[in-house]
Design an enzyme around this catalytic site. Structure first.
Site, short mmCIF file in Angstrom:
data_model
loop_
_atom_site.label_atom_id
_atom_site.label_comp_id
_atom_site.label_asym_id
_atom_site.label_seq_id
_atom_site.Cartn_x
_atom_site.Cartn_y
_atom_site.Cartn_z
N HIS A 30 0.84 -1.20 0.00
CA HIS A 30 0.00 0.00 0.00
C HIS A 30 0.88 1.26 0.00
O HIS A 30 0.72 2.14 -0.85
CB HIS A 30 -0.90 -0.04 1.24
CG HIS A 30 -1.70 1.21 1.49
ND1 HIS A 30 -3.07 1.23 1.41
CD2 HIS A 30 -1.34 2.47 1.80
CE1 HIS A 30 -3.50 2.45 1.68
NE2 HIS A 30 -2.46 3.22 1.93
N GLU A 31 1.83 1.31 0.94
CA GLU A 31 2.68 2.50 1.05
C GLU A 31 3.59 2.66 -0.17
O GLU A 31 3.78 3.77 -0.66
CB GLU A 31 3.53 2.45 2.32
CG GLU A 31 2.74 2.50 3.61
CD GLU A 31 1.84 3.72 3.72
OE1 GLU A 31 2.20 4.80 3.19
OE2 GLU A 31 0.76 3.60 4.31
N HIS A 69 1.87 4.38 -3.02
CA HIS A 69 1.93 5.85 -2.91
C HIS A 69 3.30 6.35 -3.40
O HIS A 69 3.39 7.27 -4.20
CB HIS A 69 1.80 6.29 -1.44
CG HIS A 69 0.44 6.17 -0.86
ND1 HIS A 69 -0.67 6.76 -1.41
CD2 HIS A 69 0.01 5.55 0.28
CE1 HIS A 69 -1.72 6.49 -0.63
NE2 HIS A 69 -1.34 5.76 0.39
ZN LIG Z 1 -2.27 5.27 2.19
#
Ligand SMILES: [Zn+2]
Length: 376
Positions: free
Chosen positions: A67-68, A71
Site C-alpha cells: 500500500h505505502e 503511494h
Molecule cells: Zn495510504
C-alpha cells in the site's frame, strides 16, 4: 516517524520499520492464532495455529508495505521526491519531501494506496476460495483486512488517504491549495473525534480490544489533523519564500579535483564546516563537510580527491533560485555532508542554503521582517 530497522531500498526508496510495528505483528498473530483460526478450523494443534497466524500477520504487514510503496512509486513516477516509507503501530507512512504541484498529482498519489489494498484484498479473497483449512481462512482474513484497510483509508479526513483525495478535489474546485488543506485537516479532526468516541463506546460496550485500537487511531488522527491545521499558515509563508532570496551567494567552494589533504590545508583558513564541491569546469558536484573528510584515513588523504568522498545528489538537494523553501526544507537534515542545498542556475553554482540561512529566515519572519540578499 523514524525507522528503527531498515528493511532495504526497493526501487531506491528507503523502507524501514519502527519498533512499534512488532506490537502490531504480535497482536495480529495472537488474534489469528488464539481466536480466529481455532474458531474457524477447530481441532488442530496450537503449533499449526501459531505458525499460520504468524505467517498471516507477516503477510498482512507486507501488504501494508505494498500500500505505502504504491503511494511512493506513483509519487516518484509523477516527479516527486520520496524520502522514505516506514511501517509503525497504526500502519504505514510515506514521506515525500515536496508537495504535489497539481491537484491531479495529489489525487493520483493519494488514491494509489487504497487502490493497491483493494487489489490485494480481491487477490487474497480469490486465492482463498479453493483452499480449505487454516490456510484458506488466513487468506480470506487477509482479503477482508485489506478491503477494510482500503475502505478505512478512504475516509475523508487528512491525514488519511481519503482526506488527501478530498483535499485534491477541493483544490481543483477552488484553485486554493491552502484552503483545501485546511478543509481536509478540519474534516480529519472531526473524523478523529468520531472514531475515538466510537472506539471508546465499543470498548465500554463489549470490552473488546478492537475498541481500544479504534479509539487510539481516532486520537492519533485528530492530533495529526490538528498539527496540520497549525502548520498551515507557516507553510504558506515558507511556500512564498524562494531560495534565491535567502541563499548565501557564491560561497567558498571546495575544488573537487583537490586531494583531501590539499583542501584541508585550505579549509583551515576558511570559516565554514560544510562546502559545496565544484568540478574543474565550475559545475557543482556535491557537498563535503569537515566531518566527512575526517572519515578518510590520514594515510589516504594525499591520494584521495575531494569529489571521491563528497555527498552527491540526491543526498544533498540541488535546486534553482526559484525553488520554494518548502521544497528543500525537509531535506536539509543537519547530518554531515547533507546539511546544504546547492542553488544552481544555468549549470553554475550561484549559492547555497544552510540550516543557518533557514533559521535566520524563520527568525526574521517571526520579527516581521523579510530576508534580503545582503547588499554588496
Ligand atoms: Zn495510504
Amino acid at each position: 516517524m523514524h525507522a528503527t530497522f531498515p528493511l532495504g531500498r526497493p526501487a531506491g526508496i528507503r523502507v524501514g520499520a519502527h519498533w512499534s510495528v512488532l506490537l502490531t505483528m504480535a497482536l495480529l498473530a495472537w488474534l489469528l492464532s488464539r481466536s480466529l483460526l481455532p474458531d474457524a478450523v477447530p481441532g488442530r494443534s496450537p503449533l499449526v495455529y501459531w505458525a499460520t497466524g504468524t505467517v498471516g500477520a507477516v503477510v498482512f504487514l507486507a501488504s501494508l508495505l505494498v500500500h505505502e510503496l504504491s503511494h511512493a512509486l506513483v509519487a516518484r513516477h509523477r516527479g516527486l521526491t520520496v524520502e522514505s516509507v516506514t511501517l509503525w503501530l497504526f500502519g504505514g507512512s510515506t514521506e515525500l519531501t515536496e508537495e504535489a504541484p497539481t491537484p491531479r498529482t495529489a489525487f493520483t498519489v493519494a488514491i494509489a494506496g487504497p487502490a493497491a489494498s483493494l487489489l490485494a484484498g480481491a487477490g487474497f479473497l480469490g486465492a482463498s476460495l479453493p483452499l480449505p483449512g487454516a490456510t484458506g481462512v488466513t487468506l480470506a482474513w487477509l482479503g477482508w483486512t485489506n478491503l477494510v484497510l482500503a475502505a478505512f483509508n478512504l475516509l475523508p479526513g487528512a491525514p488519511l488517504d481519503g482526506g488527501r483525495v478530498l483535499q485534491a478535489l477541493v483544490w481543483r474546485r477552488t484553485g486554493d491549495k491552502r484552503r483545501a488543506q485546511a478543509a481536509a485537516a478540519r474534516s480529519g479532526q472531526a473524523l478523529g473525534l468520531v472514531l475515538a468516541a466510537l472506539g471508546l463506546a465499543w470498548l465500554l460496550w463489549s470490552g473488546s480490544f478492537a475498541g481500544l485500537w479504534l479509539a487510539g487511531i481516532g486520537w492519533f488522527l485528530g492530533l495529526s489533523a490538528r498539527a496540520e491545521l497549525a502548520v498551515g499558515p507557516a507553510r504558506e509563508l515558507l511556500g512564498r519564500i524562494r531560495l534565491g532570496e535567502i541563499m548565501t551567494p557564491v560561497p567558498v567552494t571546495a575544488p573537487g579535483w583537490f586531494t583531501v589533504q590539499a583542501f584541508v590545508d585550505q579549509a583551515a583558513a576558511a570559516r565554514f564546516r560544510t562546502y559545496p564541491v565544484v568540478g574543474f569546469d565550475g559545475r557543482p558536484v556535491g557537498v563535503v563537510s569537515l566531518a566527512l573528510l575526517a572519515r578518510v584515513p590520514e594515510q589516504e588523504r594525499a591520494a584521495t580527491r575531494v569529489e571521491d568522498v563528497c555527498a552527491r545528489p540526491p543526498v544533498c538537494p540541488v535546486a534553482t533560485p526559484e525553488t520554494p523553501l518548502t521544497a528543500v526544507l525537509g531535506r536539509i537534515g543537519g547530518r554531515p555532508g547533507q546539511d546544504l542545498a546547492l542553488v544552481v542556475a544555468d549549470g553554475a553554482l550561484v549559492g547555497v542554503v544552510s540550516p543557518a540561512d533557514i533559521a535566520r529566515t524563520l527568525e526574521l519572519a517571526v520579527l516581521g521582517a523579510k530576508a534580503r540578499r545582503p547588499a554588496r
